[in-house]
Scaffold this motif. Structure first.
Motif, short mmCIF file in Angstrom:
data_model
loop_
_atom_site.label_atom_id
_atom_site.label_comp_id
_atom_site.label_asym_id
_atom_site.label_seq_id
_atom_site.Cartn_x
_atom_site.Cartn_y
_atom_site.Cartn_z
N LEU A 149 0.83 -1.20 0.00
CA LEU A 149 0.00 0.00 0.00
C LEU A 149 0.86 1.26 0.00
O LEU A 149 0.61 2.20 -0.75
CB LEU A 149 -0.92 0.01 1.22
CG LEU A 149 -2.27 -0.69 1.07
CD1 LEU A 149 -2.96 -0.79 2.42
CD2 LEU A 149 -3.15 0.06 0.08
N TYR A 150 1.88 1.24 0.87
CA TYR A 150 2.77 2.40 0.92
C TYR A 150 3.53 2.57 -0.39
O TYR A 150 3.65 3.69 -0.92
CB TYR A 150 3.76 2.25 2.08
CG TYR A 150 3.21 2.67 3.42
CD1 TYR A 150 2.55 3.87 3.59
CD2 TYR A 150 3.37 1.86 4.54
CE1 TYR A 150 2.06 4.27 4.82
CE2 TYR A 150 2.88 2.25 5.79
CZ TYR A 150 2.22 3.46 5.91
OH TYR A 150 1.74 3.85 7.14
N ALA A 151 4.04 1.47 -0.94
CA ALA A 151 4.83 1.55 -2.17
C ALA A 151 3.99 2.08 -3.34
O ALA A 151 4.45 2.90 -4.14
CB ALA A 151 5.41 0.18 -2.51
N LYS A 152 2.75 1.63 -3.43
CA LYS A 152 1.87 2.07 -4.51
C LYS A 152 1.53 3.55 -4.40
O LYS A 152 1.11 4.17 -5.38
CB LYS A 152 0.58 1.24 -4.51
CG LYS A 152 0.79 -0.19 -5.00
CD LYS A 152 -0.49 -1.00 -4.83
CE LYS A 152 -0.26 -2.47 -5.24
NZ LYS A 152 -1.46 -3.29 -4.99
N ASN A 153 1.68 4.09 -3.21
CA ASN A 153 1.35 5.50 -2.98
C ASN A 153 2.59 6.36 -2.76
O ASN A 153 2.51 7.43 -2.14
CB ASN A 153 0.40 5.62 -1.80
CG ASN A 153 -1.00 5.16 -2.13
OD1 ASN A 153 -1.80 5.93 -2.66
ND2 ASN A 153 -1.30 3.90 -1.86
N GLY A 154 3.74 5.88 -3.26
CA GLY A 154 4.96 6.68 -3.24
C GLY A 154 5.76 6.63 -1.96
O GLY A 154 6.70 7.40 -1.77
N GLY A 155 5.41 5.72 -1.07
CA GLY A 155 6.15 5.60 0.19
C GLY A 155 7.50 4.94 -0.03
O GLY A 155 7.70 4.17 -0.96
N SER A 156 8.45 5.27 0.85
CA SER A 156 9.78 4.65 0.78
C SER A 156 10.36 4.56 2.19
O SER A 156 9.92 5.26 3.10
CB SER A 156 10.72 5.47 -0.10
OG SER A 156 10.91 6.76 0.46
N GLY A 157 11.35 3.68 2.33
CA GLY A 157 12.02 3.54 3.62
C GLY A 157 11.14 2.96 4.71
O GLY A 157 11.40 3.19 5.90
N TYR A 158 10.12 2.21 4.33
CA TYR A 158 9.21 1.61 5.33
C TYR A 158 9.98 0.58 6.13
O TYR A 158 10.49 -0.40 5.58
CB TYR A 158 8.04 0.98 4.60
CG TYR A 158 7.01 0.32 5.47
CD1 TYR A 158 6.47 0.97 6.58
CD2 TYR A 158 6.55 -0.96 5.18
CE1 TYR A 158 5.51 0.35 7.37
CE2 TYR A 158 5.58 -1.58 5.96
CZ TYR A 158 5.07 -0.92 7.05
OH TYR A 158 4.13 -1.53 7.83
N ASN A 159 10.08 0.79 7.44
CA ASN A 159 10.92 -0.09 8.24
C ASN A 159 10.57 0.05 9.72
O ASN A 159 9.71 0.84 10.10
CB ASN A 159 12.40 0.24 8.01
CG ASN A 159 13.30 -0.98 8.13
OD1 ASN A 159 12.94 -1.96 8.78
ND2 ASN A 159 14.46 -0.92 7.51
N ALA A 160 11.29 -0.72 10.54
CA ALA A 160 11.15 -0.65 11.99
C ALA A 160 12.43 -1.14 12.63
O ALA A 160 13.21 -1.85 12.00
CB ALA A 160 9.97 -1.49 12.46
N PHE A 161 12.65 -0.75 13.88
CA PHE A 161 13.80 -1.28 14.62
C PHE A 161 13.48 -1.30 16.11
O PHE A 161 12.70 -0.49 16.61
CB PHE A 161 15.08 -0.49 14.34
CG PHE A 161 14.99 0.99 14.62
CD1 PHE A 161 15.29 1.49 15.88
CD2 PHE A 161 14.61 1.88 13.63
CE1 PHE A 161 15.22 2.85 16.14
CE2 PHE A 161 14.53 3.23 13.87
CZ PHE A 161 14.84 3.73 15.14
N THR A 162 14.07 -2.26 16.79
CA THR A 162 13.87 -2.45 18.23
C THR A 162 15.21 -2.31 18.93
O THR A 162 16.23 -2.80 18.45
CB THR A 162 13.29 -3.84 18.53
OG1 THR A 162 12.12 -4.04 17.75
CG2 THR A 162 12.94 -4.00 20.00
N SER A 163 15.19 -1.67 20.09
CA SER A 163 16.40 -1.52 20.89
C SER A 163 16.07 -1.85 22.34
O SER A 163 14.95 -2.26 22.66
CB SER A 163 16.93 -0.09 20.80
OG SER A 163 16.03 0.80 21.45
N LYS A 164 17.04 -1.68 23.21
CA LYS A 164 16.77 -1.81 24.64
C LYS A 164 15.68 -0.85 25.08
O LYS A 164 14.88 -1.16 25.95
CB LYS A 164 18.04 -1.52 25.46
CG LYS A 164 19.17 -2.49 25.25
CD LYS A 164 18.87 -3.81 25.89
CE LYS A 164 20.03 -4.77 25.73
NZ LYS A 164 19.67 -6.13 26.14
N ASP A 165 15.67 0.34 24.48
CA ASP A 165 14.85 1.44 24.99
C ASP A 165 13.50 1.58 24.33
O ASP A 165 12.60 2.20 24.90
CB ASP A 165 15.61 2.77 24.82
CG ASP A 165 16.91 2.80 25.61
OD1 ASP A 165 16.96 2.20 26.70
OD2 ASP A 165 17.88 3.42 25.13
#
Length: 504
Positions: A149-165
Motif C-alpha cells: 500500500l505504501y509503495a503504490k502510494n509513493g512511500g519509501s524507507g518503510y521499516n522498523a527497529f527495536t532496541s533496549k529502549d
C-alpha cells in the motif's frame, strides 16, 4: 591553570553558536499531546512535498520480564503482518484457525518443557497438527499488504527497529498521502493481528543463529553484555536467548502488545511539508479515540557496583577483536556529558587520541571506536572497540588503550582538541537537521529517552561548559580496574596461547 583558563574562554565564545542553533530548532518544533497521552512533534519543512513520519513506542527489550525476553523484537516483526482488515482475505474465517494454532502450539510447548519426560509420540503428533493448521491458515494471508500500500502510494524507507529502549516504525511518503498513513497506522495500533506467529518465530531463531550463535563477533557482544550486567536487563540480548524464543507464545505477545503499544506510550514525529493545525486535526481524527494502555513501569532493579575486573573470551573462527567497557551513568546525568567529550577526544576522527596512537603511530590496530551502550534509559557502559592489526595481539592493543586512558587522568585536553569537539557537534547538529527522517529520529529518540526533545538543544550548551578538569575527574573516577569489563575474540588456532591481562 593557564590551559584551563584558555579552554573556558574558547567554550564561552563557542556557546553563542550553539544558542543560535537552539533558538532555530526551538521555534520550528510544534508540540501537541492528545487526551489519550500520545505526544505529537511536528516540524514544517516546505523544501519538498514529502514527509517523514516516525512512531516511537517507549517500550523495548529492557522492559521485558524474564519469561518475555525477545518479545519486543518479535513484535517488531509481527506488527508487519496486518490487522483484522489488512493482511487477510477473510478475518472472520481466519480467526478460528488462529485460535486452534495457538491452542496446539501451547500444548506442544508444554510437552517439550517436560524435556526427558516428554512423550515423543505426542510431540510428533502435535508438531504435525501445528504444521497442518499453519498451512490451512496460509490461504487467508495477504503478505506485505502494508508495504505494498505504501509503495503504490509513493512511500519509501518503510521499516522498523527495536532496541533496549524502544521500538520505532518509520516511513517517508508524499505529503498528500498523510491520511493514508494515519489510516494504516491507527488501524495497526488498534487492530493488529499476530498471524503467522510461530512461522515468524522460526525466522527470528534463524536470525539468532546467523547473527549470534554462528558469528563470533555477535557472540562476543551479547556475552560481553551479559557478563557486565549481573542483575539489570540491559545485559539480556534484545533478540532473546534461543530458549527464550522457543518459549514465547502468541498469547504472551498479545498481552505485551495490548498493555504497552498504545497512545500513552507513543511519540509521533512528523517532519516535512505539513501544516501543523491540519496535521493535529488528522491525528486527532484517526488516533484520538484509541484508548491508552498501561504506562511502562520503570525497571526497579539496579546493577550492583562492580567490585573487580571481568574478562570475557570467545574462541571462534574470526580475527581477534577487543572490547573494553566501564560502567557509567546515563543521560541526563552531568557526567554523561563528560563521557560525550571523552568519546570524541578518544576516537572521533583521525586526530583523536586513540586513533592517532593505535592506528597511525603504533599501527597496532586497523580500527578503533568508542560509544555508550547497550541503552540510554538506564546506566550503561562506555565501550572502546578495537581490531588488532596482524601480527599485533589483543594484549598489545589492550595495554595501549590503558596508556591513553591514564593520559586522560593527568593531561588536560588542549584548546585545539576542545575546538574540534565543538566543531564536530556543530556539524552533527547541522546533519541532524539535513533530512526529514534524521530530525524525526532525533525528536522521537530524545523525547522518549531523555524525557524531552529539547535535549537536542541543551546537549551542545552543556558540553560547552565542560572543563578539562571535569574530563580528568571523570577519567579517574570511572576508568578503574574494578569497574572494567574486557571482552575479546581468540582465533581457534591461537586459543591455546594465553592472553595476559594488563596490570593497569
Amino acid at each position: 591553570m593557564k590551559i584551563l583558563h584558555r579552554i573556558v574562554v574558547v567554550l564561552a565564545f563557542s556557546l553563542s553558536a550553539a544558542t543560535v542553533f537552539a533558538q532555530g530548532l526551538e521555534e520550528k518544533v510544534h508540540e501537541y499531546t492528545l487526551k489519550n497521552g500520545m505526544k505529537l512533534l511536528m516540524v514544517p519543512r516546505h523544501t519538498s512535498p514529502t514527509v517523514a513520519a516516525w512512531i516511537r513506542f517507549k517500550v523495548g527489550s529492557v522492559d521485558e520480564r524474564s519469561d518475555e525476553r525477545g518479545l519486543a523484537h518479535l513484535l517488531e516483526h509481527m506488527l508487519f503482518k496486518g490487522t483484522t482488515t489488512l493482511g487477510t482475505t477473510n478475518y472472520k474465517e481466519e480467526k478460528p484457525l488462529l485460535d486452534q494454532i495457538e491452542a496446539t502450539a501451547q500444548k506442544l510447548m508444554a510437552e517439550n518443557l517436560k524435556q526427558d519426560k516428554a512423550d515423543p509420540k505426542e510431540v510428533a503428533r502435535l508438531t504435525k497438527e501445528l504444521d497442518r493448521l499453519e498451512k490451512a491458515a496460509e490461504k487467508y494471508v495477504v503478505k506485505e499488504e502494508f508495504a505494498d500500500l505504501y509503495a503504490k502510494n509513493g512511500g519509501s524507507g518503510y521499516n522498523a527497529f527495536t532496541s533496549k529502549d524502544g521500538t520505532t516504525y518509520i516511513i517517508n511518503l508524499p505529503a498528500n498521502k498523510m491520511e493514508l498513513w494515519a489510516s494504516i497506522e491507527s488501524d495497526r495500533m488498534q487492530n493488529a493481528v499476530l498471524r503467522e506467529f510461530y512461522t515468524e518465530m522460526k525466522v527470528v531463531k534463524e536470525e539468532r543463529r546467523r547473527s549470534y550463535d554462528a558469528e563470533p563477533e555477535g557472540k562476543l557482544w551479547e556475552t560481553f553484555l551479559a557478563d557486565a550486567f549481573n542483575a539489570h536487563p540491559n545485559g539480556q540480548p534484545t533478540i532473546g536467548w534461543m530458549s527464550d524464543i522457543d518459549n514465547l507464545t502468541r498469547t504472551k505477545a498479545e498481552r505485551f502488545l495490548h498493555k504497552y503499544y498504545a497512545p500513552n506510550n507513543a511519540i509521533m514525529a512528523i517532519v516535512g511539508d505539513i501544516d501543523p493545525q491540519k496535521t493535529i486535526a488528522l491525528v486527532e481524527k484517526y488516533f484520538g479515540k484509541i484508548p491508552p494502555g498501561q504506562p511502562v513501569p520503570p525497571v526497579a532493579v539496579e546493577e550492583p557496583v562492580q567490585q573487580g575486573e571481568k574478562r570475557t573470551e570467545v574462541v571462534g573462527d574470526a580475527e581477534p577483536e577487543l572490547m573494553i567497557g566501564y560502567h557509567k551513568p546515563t543521560l541526563p546525568a552531568p557526567d554523561d556529558y563528560v563521557f560525550d567529550v571523552i568519546d570524541m577526544l578518544l576516537t572521533n576522527g583521525r586526530t583523536s587520541r586513540l586513533y592517532k596512537t593505535l592506528v597511525q603511530e603504533k599501527k597496532l590496530a586497523t580500527s578503533v571506536s568508542s560509544f555508550s551502550a547497550p541503552g540510554s534509559r538506564y546506566p550503561n557502559l562506555f565501550i572502546i572497540n578495537a581490531t588488532p592489526r596482524a601480527p599485533h595481539t589483543v594484549a598489545e592493543v589492550e595495554s595501549a588503550v590503558y596508556q591513553e586512558l591514564e593520559r586522560l587522568k593527568t593531561e588536560p585536553m588542549t584548546e585545539r582538541e576542545l575546538q574540534q569537539i565543538l566543531n564536530h557537534l556543530e556539524f552533527e547538529e547541522s546533519r541532524q537537521m539535513a533530512s526529514n527522517g534524521g530530525l524525526a529520529r532525533n525528536l522521537t529518540e530524545y523525547e522518549a529517552v531523555a524525557g524531552t526533545w529539547r535535549y537536542l538543544i541543551e546537549h551542545r550548551q552543556k558540553v560547552a561548559k565542560i572543563t578539562a578538569a571535569d574530563v580528568m575527574r571523570v577519567a579517574k573516577q570511572y576508568f578503574t580496574r574494578e569497574n572494567r569489563n574486557v571482552g575479546f575474540i581468540t582465533k581457534k588456532e591461537a586459543a591455546a596461547a594465553p592472553v595476559s591481562a594488563s596490570a593497569h
